[in-house]
Structure formats: structure tokens, C-alpha cells
Design a protein around this motif. Sequence first.
Motif, PDB file in Angstrom:
ATOM      1  N   ARG A   1     -41.019  31.338  13.053  1.00 60.36           N
ATOM      2  CA  ARG A   1     -42.269  30.755  13.559  1.00 60.36           C
ATOM      3  C   ARG A   1     -42.573  31.190  14.995  1.00 60.36           C
ATOM      4  N   GLY A   2     -41.707  31.986  15.588  1.00 57.62           N
ATOM      5  CA  GLY A   2     -41.945  32.458  16.944  1.00 57.62           C
ATOM      6  C   GLY A   2     -41.694  31.416  18.013  1.00 57.62           C
ATOM      7  N   LEU A   3     -40.848  30.432  17.719  1.00 59.26           N
ATOM      8  CA  LEU A   3     -40.541  29.384  18.697  1.00 59.26           C
ATOM      9  C   LEU A   3     -39.381  29.871  19.571  1.00 59.26           C
ATOM     10  N   ILE A   4     -39.692  30.900  20.349  1.00 57.25           N
ATOM     11  CA  ILE A   4     -38.687  31.665  21.088  1.00 57.25           C
ATOM     12  C   ILE A   4     -39.078  31.659  22.563  1.00 57.25           C
TER      13      ILE A   4
ATOM     14  N   TYR B   1     -32.766  24.369  19.568  1.00 57.85           N
ATOM     15  CA  TYR B   1     -32.819  25.551  20.436  1.00 57.85           C
ATOM     16  C   TYR B   1     -32.359  26.717  19.575  1.00 57.85           C
ATOM     17  N   GLY B   2     -33.124  27.781  19.530  1.00 57.95           N
ATOM     18  CA  GLY B   2     -32.740  28.924  18.711  1.00 57.95           C
ATOM     19  C   GLY B   2     -31.421  29.539  19.098  1.00 57.95           C
ATOM     20  N   ILE B   3     -31.000  29.363  20.363  1.00 59.10           N
ATOM     21  CA  ILE B   3     -29.728  29.924  20.816  1.00 59.10           C
ATOM     22  C   ILE B   3     -28.554  28.976  20.577  1.00 59.10           C
TER      23      ILE B   3
ATOM     24  N   SER C   1     -23.493  36.397  21.821  1.00 59.49           N
ATOM     25  CA  SER C   1     -24.160  35.426  20.959  1.00 59.49           C
ATOM     26  C   SER C   1     -25.285  34.690  21.653  1.00 59.49           C
ATOM     27  N   ARG C   2     -26.178  34.135  20.850  1.00 60.25           N
ATOM     28  CA  ARG C   2     -27.258  33.312  21.381  1.00 60.25           C
ATOM     29  C   ARG C   2     -26.686  32.140  22.176  1.00 60.25           C
TER      30      ARG C   2
END
Length: 438
Positions: A187-190, A172-174, A12-13
Motif C-alpha cells: 500500500r506504499g505505507l513506507i 512499522y514496516g521495519i 534487516s529492516r
Amino acid sequence: MAFRTFEDAAFSRRSLLRGGAWLGAGAALSAMPMGRMAFAHAGHWPAVVGLVDKYTTTNKLANMVAVMGWGQKDPDVIAQGTLELGKVPVADIDSLYRIYSMTKPITGMAAMMLIGDGKLGLDQPLAEILPAFANMQVQKEYDGSIGEENLEPAESLITIRHLLTHTAGLGYGIIQKGAIKDEYEDRGLIPGQVSRMPIPGLGRGKPVSSLEAFADGLAEMPLVYQPGTMWSYSVSLDLLGRVIEVVSGMPFDEFLTERIFKPAGMDSTWFTVPDSEKSRLTTNYGVLNGMSLPIDPGASSIYLDNPAFPFGGAGLVCSPRDYDRFQRMLLNYGKIDGKRVMSELVVRVGTSNLLPSTIDTTGTFADGAGFGAGGRVGLGDQAGTFGWGGAAGTVALVNMKLGLRASVFTQYMPSDAYPIHSEFPAAVLSDLAAMQGA
């Protein structure tokens, strides 16, 4: 074997880039009195040696390198295994590892240097540097809707202190779930990378192409908490990369190279591994039901390409020797080999507890501890410990009281597939107790 099975194994993230949970045991190192403590060599670290043997002789992991040092003395190195399972090149102190969130203390101390230069303030509002963050919105329900019905104005401005300590309210995407996680990815905020291969359960989308675009995109997203009210693992150290380049007038990666890596003699630390050095790069593995499957082979690693932008929270590849030099510099309050890299005050403040007094870390990765410039800080009897861990099994800490630096490097994901983040500091503690009683 199809990679879809990783999803069933909780690849998982949340477990990939979190880091830091290890220091709950490691902070106990701060309570060790010097007493009759003997300065050790590799033979005096039997518990650490046993940990390395446990994972490498059984082929659970391809390699493991532990680096143990006292003060400014040369380190003891415990290394075993090869850069890739079943291959010949052996791993050593000069092998290259993806350190993921162990990038955060480096970025944090870089920001502290600008504070020491008088170009940035610890409690300076972020909006004074990046005006787009002046009027942030905050989710009323954590990880709920991102529609207007679930948003309210921020009650205070984000500060540099908040960014350093994960108390800005950024997501945080994770970590996040639901609509806000999806929006970060859309949005590519990675701010990170793992593999060239598409791995189900690890869909991360395409990141934006610059730190400026990353910061601008974040400013349009709602916060997940009111600034200064909660500790929440976040993209704040990545955003600090943009702050550093705006304030310094230098690209973020160049600032790190010119102000930290070159003066500290860290000549094997990069966001992009040069082609000439790829023979030193380890392979990163995904662990599934005790089996290790290569997800980022060293010879064709995603880290051989330029990243979308320099990820200040999780982007560096580093040798154990280089990270040990970073820790040596911290232990010597900013100096290494007679050269001053940063001021003593910068190190003392950056490795101290910078959390706002209102923050309760209970139930978080920082549970029971403080937080400094990108790393966890021991409190009370445990004061003096500073460090963090990385998503692929790396761990690093310094103990300012003992003059101890300790780190371990290996490569596997998810980080909780094996308990190295807790086992390594526990092994160090065991060996220190044995030394004291010797």
C-alpha cells in the motif's frame, strides 16, 4: 561485489531505522551529581576522542563528529575523517548527515507546540482530527493474519499521547513481519528512504505521494496492539506529521521550518538537501563483514530529490551544528540566543515521561525508561535525560539536570554493525566521571 550479500549479513529492516537502544547506558548520565564538575573543552573528553579515533583512523567509518556542550555555551567539537572514504573534503560540525529517527523528537516537540497553543490536546482522540481512525480494527494474534478471523474492534480510541509515545498500536514496516508487513509495503505505507539502489533484504516498495494518503492508508490497516496497552516502535511520529498539518493549516515541512528551524537558527536542516549544499553531504555506507560499501553517495544521494512526503519519523538531513542548536534550545526551556522558540511548559512536558501508566516497556527499545515527545526519558535517579538515536549511527541526548548536551554523527548501516549507540553515551559518562574527580 553483489549487494545480495547484505541480506546474509542481517541487513534487516528491524536494524535499519530502529534507533534508541543506546539510551540504556546514556540514561545513567542523569545520575551524575554536578559536584566539582568542570566545564570542559575538547581536550577534556578523552574517552569521546578515543571513540572517534577508534573508528576513523582504522577506516571502519569515513568520519565521526561529536558535539559536546554545557548549557548555552559554544560546543566542544571533536571531528575526524572525510565526507567519503578516500576523498579530500573533511567532516566537521557543518557537514550534513541523515539523522533518520532523530527526526522523531523534532516532530514530537512540534506537536507539543500545538498543544501549548491550545490547538491540540495531549489526550485528544485522533479521530477528532482524522475521522477515519474512529473505528479501528486490531490483530488478535500479533503479526498474524490480517483477515477478519484475526481482527477485533479497538477497545479505545487512539490519542495524541499514544502517537507521541509509540503506544497507539500502529505497526512499522521495519518491525512487523508476515502479512501486515507485506500489506504496508504493497500500500506504499513506507515513511523513509535509504538508497536509489535496489538492495536485497531492504525491499521497501514505492511510498504513497502525500501525508494525507499515508494517513488514509494507515486508517485502513489493522493495529498490532490495542491502543494504550503496549510500547511498540511504529509510524506514529510520521502520522503526527499529518495531524500537525491539519491542525496548523500549514504543510508539515513548512510548519517545522517556520516554527522551529528558522527561529532556532537551524539553517541546515531539510527533508531535501538543496543542490547548492550537496558538497557538504556525507556518504552513507552499508557495513558487510567489516567492509564499508557506499549505499547512498553524497554527490548523488536520494536526499537530493524531494521525498514522496515529509517523513516525520525518519526523514531529515541535518548538520551537527543544527542539531546542537535544537538541543541548546531544549536545555534553555524553549529559548536560544534570546529568542523564544517554544514555551517553557511545552519543553518541560515534552521531555517528561508521557507514557500511559499501564505501559510496561520491558523487552522493548524503551526498556527501563519512560518516553516523551518522540524520545526516551530517564526515570527515577536517572530523570532529566531526553533523546534518541538514528539508524545510520547518529546519537543525541540532553541532560536537563547537568545542563549537558551530547551528540555524535556518522553514517553506516545497519546501526548494530558497530555498537556506537551504546559506546558513545558510555564514553560521555566516563569523561564526566573523570571531570568530577579532577
